[in-house]
Scaffold this motif. Sequence first.
Motif, short mmCIF file in Angstrom:
data_model
loop_
_atom_site.label_atom_id
_atom_site.label_comp_id
_atom_site.label_asym_id
_atom_site.label_seq_id
_atom_site.Cartn_x
_atom_site.Cartn_y
_atom_site.Cartn_z
N ASP A 262 0.85 -1.19 0.00
CA ASP A 262 0.00 0.00 0.00
C ASP A 262 0.88 1.23 0.00
O ASP A 262 1.59 1.51 0.97
CB ASP A 262 -0.91 -0.01 1.23
N ASP A 264 1.11 5.42 -0.31
CA ASP A 264 0.33 6.64 -0.11
C ASP A 264 1.08 7.82 -0.67
O ASP A 264 2.29 7.95 -0.49
CB ASP A 264 0.07 6.87 1.39
N GLN A 280 -2.28 14.42 3.27
CA GLN A 280 -2.05 12.98 3.15
C GLN A 280 -3.26 12.25 3.73
O GLN A 280 -4.04 12.81 4.51
CB GLN A 280 -0.78 12.54 3.86
N LEU A 282 -3.16 9.70 5.79
CA LEU A 282 -2.88 9.46 7.20
C LEU A 282 -3.32 10.69 8.00
O LEU A 282 -2.83 11.79 7.78
CB LEU A 282 -1.39 9.21 7.40
N ASP A 300 -8.24 7.46 -1.07
CA ASP A 300 -7.06 6.66 -0.77
C ASP A 300 -7.21 5.27 -1.36
O ASP A 300 -8.19 4.58 -1.10
CB ASP A 300 -6.89 6.58 0.75
N ARG A 302 -6.10 1.66 -1.13
CA ARG A 302 -5.43 0.78 -0.19
C ARG A 302 -4.89 -0.49 -0.84
O ARG A 302 -4.24 -1.30 -0.20
CB ARG A 302 -6.40 0.37 0.94
N TYR A 332 2.93 2.44 3.22
CA TYR A 332 2.17 2.33 4.47
C TYR A 332 2.10 0.88 4.93
O TYR A 332 2.17 0.59 6.12
CB TYR A 332 0.76 2.90 4.27
N GLU A 333 1.94 -0.04 3.99
CA GLU A 333 1.92 -1.47 4.32
C GLU A 333 2.74 -2.21 3.29
O GLU A 333 2.74 -1.87 2.11
CB GLU A 333 0.48 -2.00 4.34
N ARG A 410 -2.44 6.64 12.31
CA ARG A 410 -2.93 5.54 11.48
C ARG A 410 -4.13 6.02 10.66
O ARG A 410 -4.79 6.99 11.01
CB ARG A 410 -3.34 4.33 12.33
N LYS A 411 -4.38 5.29 9.57
CA LYS A 411 -5.54 5.61 8.74
C LYS A 411 -6.77 4.91 9.29
O LYS A 411 -6.67 3.87 9.90
CB LYS A 411 -5.30 5.15 7.29
#
Length: 411
Positions: A262, A264, A280, A282, A300, A302, A332-333, A410-411
């Motif tokens: 992921d 961003d 952003q 986040l 966003d 993901r 992000y991930e 965190r989102k």
Amino acid sequence: MSQTLIAGANAPLPNDNISVRILSQNSIDCAAYRLTPDGKVRGDGDMIFYGQKSSDDNSVSFRGHDSDGFFDINLPAQPANIDKIALAFSSAQTLAQIGDVDIQVLQGSQVVLTCQLNATGRSEKAIILAECYRRQGSWKFRFIAQGFNGGLKPLSEHFGVEIADEAPAQAQPINAQKPLNTQRVSTPPPIPNTNNATKPSVNLSKITLTKNQSSINLTKRDDFGKISVNLNWNQRPNIDKQAPKKGLLGDLFKQHGASGIDLDVGAMIHLKNGEKTLIQALGNRFGSLQSAPYVCLRADDRTGQTSGGEWLDINGQQWAQIEEVFIFAFIYEGAPNWAQTDGVVTIHAPEQPPIETHLTEGAGNMPMCAIARLVNQQGSINVERINQYFKGHQEMDKAFNWGFSWKKGRK
């Protein structure tokens, strides 16, 4: 199990949303053409490629870039007078220099068809790979592998289109601060003939910012219109048992695995009045186009599988109020491996060629990338490639003296 096609063979397609994935060992420019029963495009909206990433009705779209591209096709939504969708590519190199090209047809994450274009001994620079076509009320897929020794001109004539030898001056009001990389501009896909002798309606030029050619200036104007910044990347689909075990496709899946990444995109904005702000996903800081900071983040993504990726929009009508827009991205991930993301950021401005930079140089454990900045230079827009990698927001902020106070979120 997926079905493998040889050149000339066909197979039925599901009457559904499908994706056609094109994998190459080298850079190619992919294009799709929606064709009427006479084998011709109807107009600009039927050509989909890096400079126009969706058809006029958004039922065919392109994502990815260079050596790994996807065409997402909504088959039930195709207009009644569209008989087929041809998939092609062109390159500055011959097919023998490019190497074998692999094709997958996916329904969701499941591979239903595979093909491989054998490059041995082939000298063509433009290839019609395949086509989706109607037959007795249903859709089918045919692997074609038809080449053109003359390159782009015969390919465009095949579809009833023409290639502009060069874009007219009014379509490229760009003054480069350093010599531009013209390698990617030399063999763009063809442009439909719209019978407009003074200005093509589709701009086929592309500018790639690199270490050696790192900046470009967009000439001052009263209204830059809406400037859009796109972050796109390829999350490898989890195809489980459908993944090939050998060859190029198998190697790629072994390297990348099934887990997703992921990415961003975000921006730090410095306004002329001294105000600084952050955009952003986040922290849900999505910004605003119509009021300060005149920069807005769209939805966003993901997964990385959305056809458009992630987008930042800048209100070019208010460029006089903006000192600088600093664009960044972070993982992000997923593993912080930028080479695996195949990430590319493209800046789109009205009547300008797309400006792109690739995010493939980052080292491990550096999930943050400072990509580029757009600086107001006495009313013009100077686009500067950065492509520097950091451990996080705070380290990047310190390197460029923005002065924000950061905390985990965190989102």
